[in-house]
Design an enzyme around this catalytic site. Structure first.
Site, PDB file in Angstrom:
ATOM      1  N   ARG A 230       0.875  -1.168   0.000  1.00 48.29           N
ATOM      2  CA  ARG A 230       0.000   0.000   0.000  1.00 48.29           C
ATOM      3  C   ARG A 230       0.915   1.222   0.000  1.00 48.29           C
ATOM      4  O   ARG A 230       1.987   1.206   0.632  1.00 48.29           O
ATOM      5  CB  ARG A 230      -0.880   0.043   1.256  1.00 48.29           C
ATOM      6  CG  ARG A 230      -2.040  -0.943   1.245  1.00 48.29           C
ATOM      7  CD  ARG A 230      -3.143  -0.537   0.261  1.00 48.29           C
ATOM      8  NE  ARG A 230      -4.284  -1.441   0.275  1.00 48.29           N
ATOM      9  CZ  ARG A 230      -4.442  -2.498  -0.530  1.00 48.29           C
ATOM     10  NH1 ARG A 230      -3.513  -2.816  -1.421  1.00 48.29           N
ATOM     11  NH2 ARG A 230      -5.521  -3.249  -0.451  1.00 48.29           N
ATOM     12  N   GLU A 259      -3.520   7.556  -4.302  1.00 46.44           N
ATOM     13  CA  GLU A 259      -3.979   7.013  -5.588  1.00 46.44           C
ATOM     14  C   GLU A 259      -5.311   7.640  -5.990  1.00 46.44           C
ATOM     15  O   GLU A 259      -6.165   7.844  -5.128  1.00 46.44           O
ATOM     16  CB  GLU A 259      -4.127   5.490  -5.476  1.00 46.44           C
ATOM     17  CG  GLU A 259      -2.800   4.801  -5.282  1.00 46.44           C
ATOM     18  CD  GLU A 259      -2.932   3.295  -5.074  1.00 46.44           C
ATOM     19  OE1 GLU A 259      -4.024   2.733  -5.276  1.00 46.44           O
ATOM     20  OE2 GLU A 259      -1.909   2.680  -4.707  1.00 46.44           O
ATOM     21  N   HIS A 277      -1.381   0.363  -9.761  1.00 50.86           N
ATOM     22  CA  HIS A 277      -2.016  -0.608  -8.855  1.00 50.86           C
ATOM     23  C   HIS A 277      -2.587  -1.793  -9.658  1.00 50.86           C
ATOM     24  O   HIS A 277      -3.793  -2.041  -9.642  1.00 50.86           O
ATOM     25  CB  HIS A 277      -3.105   0.069  -8.007  1.00 50.86           C
ATOM     26  CG  HIS A 277      -3.426  -0.690  -6.747  1.00 50.86           C
ATOM     27  ND1 HIS A 277      -3.769  -0.085  -5.566  1.00 50.86           N
ATOM     28  CD2 HIS A 277      -3.469  -2.031  -6.482  1.00 50.86           C
ATOM     29  CE1 HIS A 277      -4.018  -0.995  -4.645  1.00 50.86           C
ATOM     30  NE2 HIS A 277      -3.839  -2.204  -5.182  1.00 50.86           N
TER      31      HIS A 277
HETATM   32  P1  NAP Z   1      -0.778 -11.561   5.041  1.00 48.99           P
HETATM   33  O1  NAP Z   1      -0.738 -12.998   4.689  1.00 48.99           O
HETATM   34  O2  NAP Z   1      -1.618 -11.123   6.179  1.00 48.99           O
HETATM   35  O3  NAP Z   1       0.730 -11.089   5.261  1.00 48.99           O
HETATM   36  C1  NAP Z   1       1.074  -9.853   5.802  1.00 48.99           C
HETATM   37  C2  NAP Z   1       2.454  -9.937   6.438  1.00 48.99           C
HETATM   38  O4  NAP Z   1       2.826  -8.640   6.920  1.00 48.99           O
HETATM   39  C3  NAP Z   1       2.547 -10.905   7.592  1.00 48.99           C
HETATM   40  O5  NAP Z   1       3.675 -11.688   7.414  1.00 48.99           O
HETATM   41  C4  NAP Z   1       2.717 -10.016   8.837  1.00 48.99           C
HETATM   42  O6  NAP Z   1       3.539 -10.726   9.745  1.00 48.99           O
HETATM   43  C5  NAP Z   1       3.389  -8.781   8.241  1.00 48.99           C
HETATM   44  N1  NAP Z   1       3.107  -7.564   8.988  1.00 48.99           N
HETATM   45  C6  NAP Z   1       1.895  -7.108   9.376  1.00 48.99           C
HETATM   46  N2  NAP Z   1       2.034  -5.965  10.069  1.00 48.99           N
HETATM   47  C7  NAP Z   1       3.367  -5.710  10.128  1.00 48.99           C
HETATM   48  C8  NAP Z   1       4.137  -4.690  10.717  1.00 48.99           C
HETATM   49  N3  NAP Z   1       3.576  -3.687  11.409  1.00 48.99           N
HETATM   50  N4  NAP Z   1       5.485  -4.732  10.576  1.00 48.99           N
HETATM   51  C9  NAP Z   1       6.057  -5.728   9.887  1.00 48.99           C
HETATM   52  N5  NAP Z   1       5.384  -6.735   9.300  1.00 48.99           N
HETATM   53  C10 NAP Z   1       4.051  -6.711   9.425  1.00 48.99           C
HETATM   54  O7  NAP Z   1      -1.264 -10.685   3.801  1.00 48.99           O
HETATM   55  P2  NAP Z   1      -1.097 -10.994   2.236  1.00 48.99           P
HETATM   56  O8  NAP Z   1      -2.226 -11.793   1.769  1.00 48.99           O
HETATM   57  O9  NAP Z   1       0.293 -11.468   1.990  1.00 48.99           O
HETATM   58  O10 NAP Z   1      -1.292  -9.493   1.669  1.00 48.99           O
HETATM   59  C11 NAP Z   1      -0.446  -8.467   2.111  1.00 48.99           C
HETATM   60  C12 NAP Z   1      -0.906  -7.124   1.616  1.00 48.99           C
HETATM   61  O11 NAP Z   1      -0.536  -6.938   0.247  1.00 48.99           O
HETATM   62  C13 NAP Z   1      -2.400  -6.839   1.617  1.00 48.99           C
HETATM   63  O12 NAP Z   1      -2.870  -6.512   2.906  1.00 48.99           O
HETATM   64  C14 NAP Z   1      -2.501  -5.677   0.651  1.00 48.99           C
HETATM   65  O13 NAP Z   1      -2.345  -4.445   1.339  1.00 48.99           O
HETATM   66  C15 NAP Z   1      -1.309  -5.879  -0.285  1.00 48.99           C
HETATM   67  N6  NAP Z   1      -1.749  -6.264  -1.648  1.00 48.99           N
HETATM   68  C16 NAP Z   1      -1.507  -5.434  -2.692  1.00 48.99           C
HETATM   69  C17 NAP Z   1      -1.908  -5.799  -3.957  1.00 48.99           C
HETATM   70  C18 NAP Z   1      -1.673  -4.929  -5.145  1.00 48.99           C
HETATM   71  O14 NAP Z   1      -2.423  -5.034  -6.102  1.00 48.99           O
HETATM   72  N7  NAP Z   1      -0.664  -4.080  -5.137  1.00 48.99           N
HETATM   73  C19 NAP Z   1      -2.567  -7.005  -4.157  1.00 48.99           C
HETATM   74  C20 NAP Z   1      -2.792  -7.827  -3.065  1.00 48.99           C
HETATM   75  C21 NAP Z   1      -2.362  -7.449  -1.811  1.00 48.99           C
HETATM   76  P3  NAP Z   1       3.490 -10.408  11.317  1.00 48.99           P
HETATM   77  O15 NAP Z   1       2.043 -10.479  11.724  1.00 48.99           O
HETATM   78  O16 NAP Z   1       4.353 -11.444  11.939  1.00 48.99           O
HETATM   79  O17 NAP Z   1       4.069  -9.032  11.445  1.00 48.99           O
HETATM   80  C1  8YV Z   2      -6.926  -5.021  -5.778  1.00 52.11           C
HETATM   81  C2  8YV Z   2      -5.392  -5.266  -3.748  1.00 52.11           C
HETATM   82  O1  8YV Z   2      -6.413  -4.356  -6.880  1.00 52.11           O
HETATM   83  O2  8YV Z   2      -6.158  -7.339  -2.948  1.00 52.11           O
HETATM   84  C3  8YV Z   2      -5.711  -6.228  -2.660  1.00 52.11           C
HETATM   85  O3  8YV Z   2      -5.474  -5.885  -1.489  1.00 52.11           O
HETATM   86  O4  8YV Z   2      -4.823  -4.239  -3.528  1.00 52.11           O
HETATM   87  C4  8YV Z   2      -5.700  -5.598  -5.154  1.00 52.11           C
HETATM   88  O5  8YV Z   2      -5.702  -6.956  -5.396  1.00 52.11           O
HETATM   89  C5  8YV Z   2      -7.723  -4.036  -5.059  1.00 52.11           C
HETATM   90  O6  8YV Z   2      -8.287  -4.577  -3.923  1.00 52.11           O
HETATM   91  C6  8YV Z   2      -8.817  -3.548  -5.986  1.00 52.11           C
HETATM   92  O7  8YV Z   2      -9.653  -2.691  -5.356  1.00 52.11           O
END
Ligand code: NAP
Ligand code: 8YV
Length: 318
Positions: A230, A259, A277
């Protein structure tokens, strides 16, 4: 009067999801304008929300009968899940089905930033190759130390893929995981040892500006930052300043603090790759995410529980 439970659809979203939820729910759509008047008239009886854009606290507060929220995306920083849990509302999201896609996009940004793909493309298109000769050499991505901030579902997928490039994977999160990678309890220490820092934590207050000037300075003039998490996790002003001063080598950015606004300073830099994104943005993965939005709601309508519940509400998910 409809026998179906009433659902608020917050779009614009996928037409296929809008059509599928209408098979189980009596759907009303939140209008772009005149929201207050709409809620005054329609809020009563709304038990479910399907949203592609989070749920603002004022809209949640205006829905007295709300029982379930199904959100498109794994990140749910645009929903107050603690307040939902306090009110006994379940919050569903779309984890796992996007892990590979987001990891693919991450690796693409790393490679594009490191190999200067955008600049090389411009060199080829503009005729510079013919006029000035070969494009300057870049540094190999092989054998690098890849630091992952947030080794969760997507972070672990990225770690597996990075190993295909002979990477040494190191990571930082709040807790040590049972994985064969070196854990750093301190983010600055990890950034100092990393060639590439990949940011893949949740957004929200707890991770706000986790990547600050100290972290960027530690990553250093040869280092590359990839933010796929994010925009809020990286201090964008500190990032611009580090890139401008040459204290940071380059960046691949999928997400931004405000964004869809991207600062002009970033747009002007030739050591930065920008993406709007698109981490999960393929037809196949968006279809899978849309299906999970529907499955969460359909399971709730049938049994009162949901398939993919956020941790804050898990204790309510019977
Ligand atoms: P997840 O399985 O919950 O993994 C998040 C990781 O972050 C965990 O390992 C957690 O470990 C760590 N974390 C949480 N808070 C933290 C902190 N304050 N300091 C350091 N580490 C921390 O989530 P995920 O499914 O991998 O998704 C992660 C994130 O990616 C989503 O929440 C979203 O914001 C982002 N995302 C972006 C896109 C995109 O299109 N750009 C798409 C999908 C997801 P600990 O709890 O041990 O700290
Ligand atoms: C999507 C994301 O683009 O899953 C997330 O957290 O950031 C992306 O996969 C977003 O949620 C679309 O609104």
């Amino acid at each position: 009067m409809s026998e179906m439970p009433k659902l608020l659809f917050i779009g614009p979203g996928m037409p296929s999801v809008r059509a599928r939820v209408a098979e189980t729910f009596d759907v009303v759509e939140l209008p772009a304008d005149g929201r207050d008047a709409f809620l005054a008239e329609q809020a009563e009886g709304i038990v479910a929300v399907a949203t592609f854009h989070g749920l603002s606290s004022d809209v949640m507060a205006a829905l007295p009968d709300l029982k379930v929220i199904s959100s498109f995306g794994v990140g749910y920083d645009a929903i107050d899940a603690n307040e939902a849990a306090r009110r006994g509302i379940l919050v569903g999201h779309t984890p796992d089905v996007l892990n590979d896609e987001v990891a693919d996009t991450t690796i693409m940004l790393w490679l594009a930033a490191s190999k200067r793909l955008v600049q090389a493309d411009a060199w080829a298109r503009s005729g510079t190759w013919e006029r000035e000769g070969n494009y300057p050499l870049t540094k190999s991505v092989r054998g690098r130390t890849v630091g992952i901030l947030g080794l969760g579902r997507i972070g672990q997928t990225i770690a597996s893929m990075a190993q295909m490039f002979d990477a040494r994977v190191i990571y930082h999160s709040r807790t040590k995981k049972d994985v064969p990678f070196t854990y750093y309890g301190n983010l600055v220490d990890m950034a100092r040892d990393a060639d590439v820092l990949i940011v893949i934590t949740p957004g929200g207050a707890a991770t706000q500006h986790l990547v600050n000037a100290d972290v960027l300075n530690a990553l250093g003039p040869e280092g590359i930052l990839v933010n796929i998490a994010r925009g809020s996790v990286v201090d964008e002003a500190a990032l611009i300043s580090a890139l401008e001063d040459g204290r940071l080598g380059g960046a691949g950015l999928d997400v931004f603090e405000h964004e869809p606004h991207i600062p002009d300073a970033l747009k002007a830099m030739d050591n930065v790759v920008l993406a709007p994104h698109i981490g999960s943005a393929t037809v196949e993965t968006r279809d899978a995410m849309g299906a999970l939005v529907c499955e969460n709601l359909e399971q709730w309508a049938a049994s009162g529980s949901i398939k993919a519940c956020v941790p804050e509400c898990q204790h309510l998910n019977g």
